[in-house]
Scaffold this motif. Sequence first.
Motif, PDB file in Angstrom:
ATOM      1  N   LEU A  47       0.843  -1.195   0.000  1.00 56.51           N
ATOM      2  CA  LEU A  47       0.000   0.000   0.000  1.00 56.51           C
ATOM      3  C   LEU A  47       0.878   1.244   0.000  1.00 56.51           C
ATOM      4  O   LEU A  47       1.888   1.299   0.709  1.00 56.51           O
ATOM      5  CB  LEU A  47      -0.907   0.020   1.237  1.00 56.51           C
ATOM      6  CG  LEU A  47      -2.248  -0.715   1.148  1.00 56.51           C
ATOM      7  CD1 LEU A  47      -2.070  -2.162   0.750  1.00 56.51           C
ATOM      8  CD2 LEU A  47      -3.014  -0.600   2.469  1.00 56.51           C
ATOM      9  N   THR A  81       0.653   5.839  -1.037  1.00 61.06           N
ATOM     10  CA  THR A  81      -0.275   6.952  -1.203  1.00 61.06           C
ATOM     11  C   THR A  81      -0.302   7.464  -2.639  1.00 61.06           C
ATOM     12  O   THR A  81       0.676   7.372  -3.379  1.00 61.06           O
ATOM     13  CB  THR A  81       0.084   8.133  -0.286  1.00 61.06           C
ATOM     14  OG1 THR A  81       1.371   8.640  -0.653  1.00 61.06           O
ATOM     15  CG2 THR A  81       0.080   7.730   1.168  1.00 61.06           C
ATOM     16  N   VAL A 131      -1.538  -1.115  -4.132  1.00 64.59           N
ATOM     17  CA  VAL A 131      -2.821  -0.488  -3.831  1.00 64.59           C
ATOM     18  C   VAL A 131      -2.534   0.922  -3.332  1.00 64.59           C
ATOM     19  O   VAL A 131      -1.620   1.112  -2.528  1.00 64.59           O
ATOM     20  CB  VAL A 131      -3.596  -1.274  -2.754  1.00 64.59           C
ATOM     21  CG1 VAL A 131      -4.911  -0.576  -2.410  1.00 64.59           C
ATOM     22  CG2 VAL A 131      -3.848  -2.709  -3.210  1.00 64.59           C
ATOM     23  N   HIS A 132      -3.318   1.898  -3.788  1.00 63.91           N
ATOM     24  CA  HIS A 132      -3.081   3.285  -3.379  1.00 63.91           C
ATOM     25  C   HIS A 132      -4.185   3.794  -2.469  1.00 63.91           C
ATOM     26  O   HIS A 132      -5.338   3.352  -2.547  1.00 63.91           O
ATOM     27  CB  HIS A 132      -2.974   4.189  -4.617  1.00 63.91           C
ATOM     28  CG  HIS A 132      -1.753   3.926  -5.433  1.00 63.91           C
ATOM     29  ND1 HIS A 132      -1.734   3.040  -6.488  1.00 63.91           N
ATOM     30  CD2 HIS A 132      -0.494   4.405  -5.327  1.00 63.91           C
ATOM     31  CE1 HIS A 132      -0.525   2.990  -7.005  1.00 63.91           C
ATOM     32  NE2 HIS A 132       0.251   3.808  -6.315  1.00 63.91           N
ATOM     33  N   PHE A 133      -3.814   4.713  -1.594  1.00 64.89           N
ATOM     34  CA  PHE A 133      -4.757   5.355  -0.690  1.00 64.89           C
ATOM     35  C   PHE A 133      -4.376   6.829  -0.567  1.00 64.89           C
ATOM     36  O   PHE A 133      -3.310   7.253  -1.023  1.00 64.89           O
ATOM     37  CB  PHE A 133      -4.761   4.667   0.680  1.00 64.89           C
ATOM     38  CG  PHE A 133      -3.443   4.720   1.416  1.00 64.89           C
ATOM     39  CD1 PHE A 133      -3.182   5.706   2.348  1.00 64.89           C
ATOM     40  CD2 PHE A 133      -2.457   3.767   1.179  1.00 64.89           C
ATOM     41  CE1 PHE A 133      -1.967   5.759   3.032  1.00 64.89           C
ATOM     42  CE2 PHE A 133      -1.239   3.799   1.856  1.00 64.89           C
ATOM     43  CZ  PHE A 133      -1.002   4.794   2.779  1.00 64.89           C
ATOM     44  N   HIS A 187      -9.324   6.364   7.120  1.00 61.16           N
ATOM     45  CA  HIS A 187      -9.365   5.959   5.705  1.00 61.16           C
ATOM     46  C   HIS A 187      -8.397   4.812   5.455  1.00 61.16           C
ATOM     47  O   HIS A 187      -8.762   3.810   4.817  1.00 61.16           O
ATOM     48  CB  HIS A 187      -9.021   7.170   4.841  1.00 61.16           C
ATOM     49  CG  HIS A 187      -8.638   6.866   3.433  1.00 61.16           C
ATOM     50  ND1 HIS A 187      -9.527   6.380   2.494  1.00 61.16           N
ATOM     51  CD2 HIS A 187      -7.442   6.985   2.798  1.00 61.16           C
ATOM     52  CE1 HIS A 187      -8.901   6.217   1.335  1.00 61.16           C
ATOM     53  NE2 HIS A 187      -7.640   6.570   1.500  1.00 61.16           N
ATOM     54  N   LEU A 188      -7.166   4.931   5.967  1.00 62.58           N
ATOM     55  CA  LEU A 188      -6.190   3.863   5.770  1.00 62.58           C
ATOM     56  C   LEU A 188      -6.640   2.585   6.468  1.00 62.58           C
ATOM     57  O   LEU A 188      -6.511   1.480   5.916  1.00 62.58           O
ATOM     58  CB  LEU A 188      -4.817   4.306   6.284  1.00 62.58           C
ATOM     59  CG  LEU A 188      -3.706   3.252   6.235  1.00 62.58           C
ATOM     60  CD1 LEU A 188      -3.518   2.695   4.833  1.00 62.58           C
ATOM     61  CD2 LEU A 188      -2.396   3.847   6.758  1.00 62.58           C
ATOM     62  N   ASN A 215      -9.636   1.622   6.932  1.00 60.73           N
ATOM     63  CA  ASN A 215     -10.693   1.043   6.103  1.00 60.73           C
ATOM     64  C   ASN A 215     -10.117   0.321   4.889  1.00 60.73           C
ATOM     65  O   ASN A 215     -10.588  -0.766   4.522  1.00 60.73           O
ATOM     66  CB  ASN A 215     -11.655   2.141   5.644  1.00 60.73           C
ATOM     67  CG  ASN A 215     -12.444   2.758   6.787  1.00 60.73           C
ATOM     68  OD1 ASN A 215     -12.522   2.194   7.881  1.00 60.73           O
ATOM     69  ND2 ASN A 215     -13.020   3.924   6.550  1.00 60.73           N
ATOM     70  N   ILE A 216      -9.109   0.912   4.262  1.00 64.84           N
ATOM     71  CA  ILE A 216      -8.469   0.276   3.101  1.00 64.84           C
ATOM     72  C   ILE A 216      -7.840  -1.050   3.506  1.00 64.84           C
ATOM     73  O   ILE A 216      -7.983  -2.072   2.816  1.00 64.84           O
ATOM     74  CB  ILE A 216      -7.413   1.209   2.485  1.00 64.84           C
ATOM     75  CG1 ILE A 216      -8.061   2.471   1.908  1.00 64.84           C
ATOM     76  CG2 ILE A 216      -6.587   0.488   1.424  1.00 64.84           C
ATOM     77  CD1 ILE A 216      -8.896   2.243   0.677  1.00 64.84           C
ATOM     78  N   GLU A 237      -8.949  -4.590   1.910  1.00 65.12           N
ATOM     79  CA  GLU A 237      -7.979  -5.351   1.125  1.00 65.12           C
ATOM     80  C   GLU A 237      -7.640  -6.695   1.771  1.00 65.12           C
ATOM     81  O   GLU A 237      -7.180  -7.609   1.099  1.00 65.12           O
ATOM     82  CB  GLU A 237      -6.695  -4.534   0.931  1.00 65.12           C
ATOM     83  CG  GLU A 237      -6.832  -3.367  -0.026  1.00 65.12           C
ATOM     84  CD  GLU A 237      -7.077  -3.799  -1.459  1.00 65.12           C
ATOM     85  OE1 GLU A 237      -6.630  -4.905  -1.847  1.00 65.12           O
ATOM     86  OE2 GLU A 237      -7.738  -3.050  -2.192  1.00 65.12           O
TER      87      GLU A 237
END
Length: 448
Positions: free
Chosen positions: A142, A144, A175-177, A202-203, A205-206, A210
């Motif tokens: 992961l 950004t 995967v990006h956040f 937010h992170l 949740n990602i 995932e």
Amino acid sequence: MTETKSDLVDLTPDRVHELDRKHVFHSWSAQGALNPMVITKAEGSYIWDQDGQRLLDFTSQLVFTNLGHQHPRIVSAIQEQAAYLCTVAPQHANAARSEAARLISTHTPGDLDKVFFTNGGADANEHAIRMARLHTGRIKVLSTYRSYHGGTHLAVNVTGDPRRWASDHGAAGTVHFFGPFLYRSQFHATTEAEECERALQHLANIIAMEGPQTIAAIMLEAIPGTAGIMVPPPGYLSGVRALCDQHGIVLIADEVMSGFGRSGRWFASELDGLVPDLLTFAKGVNSGYVPLGGVAISAEIAATFDERVYPGGLTYSGHPLACAAAVATIRTMEDDRVVEHAAALGDEVFAPGLAELARKHEWVGEVRGTGAFWAIELVKDKATREPLAPYGGTSPAVNSVVAECKKRGMLPFVNFNRVHLVPPLTTSALEVTEAIEILDEALTAAAG
């Protein structure tokens, strides 16, 4: 020894330019549109172009000449090393590499006391990801949006800015956040505290969506550099550390640009007390005098490869000339208190000087940074925050600001709608003041 004449001494600037356009293929460029500046000389915080104009180098080239150009201690170290051992295969120990690793380890946070040397930042990030995947047995990484991690295939897929698009087929396990960026908040935040809390949620949740058990690593620039010098709010990096610990995820801090004093700390991770599992570096480790990068490795991850072969290496890993330059750079930084000087430049010169520009100019939406690491966000309208150039592109207005700066004797770093001021850490307060005055005049001229 008989003195010999350099094979390059007779090449005029015009001939250099001619040969460049005929034979050199440049990175990140449409080749037919290029008209590169010829640099004929460099010293300290200055470069000279083909017309003999002296320019304050507020790019540090690509933000790597942390001790400026032609620093005598680094030049002498390279010359002395070349006189007795120019090169050696990486399986052999040598004094330059051993001492460079020791010195780096004295400044890295926590127990990051083993160093794997690479040729630059991109391959440092590639190897850090490989180590994380082998250590965890997981694949996903992961990272950004608004980030840059290198131009090699995996590193550019981990990258979160538009340079990724042409090479990204969505198949690299990346995967990006969204990271925190209050000025253009994705989370409708109005304060730094809100931005931090919502970005961490937010992170989280990602990670949940995932599948934590599939994620090998989270890779973060400790301070995103080319993407905008967005200093994370207090608590963000330590919050990411807590999420990684909760789920057994390796935390990789990319300090390729922000490390070795650029932020006013040895490493920008220190700003939030972060101890990552892997820390990547390059650029400022030896001021870019000879290509060098590396991965600083925690004791736990290093132990993974005590009995298990690490399946990676480079022909020039820990090159003696590069490591000799690193030894001279780090010792100079220690002896001359360069990191403390960079911090003072940020607090006493950059911060107040750029705040005045923001008050004075309608095009300046925000200024942000720390140490000798600053960005000026240029906007068409302060209320709407519409960028002066589109994301992933440029504009005549931004080009005009750069041209006016160069006309007045200062070379800025520019990306999209931002001007970055990232001079050598050895730049004087008077030189920083001069550069800010030049930018002030350039903004007035370009807007007029």
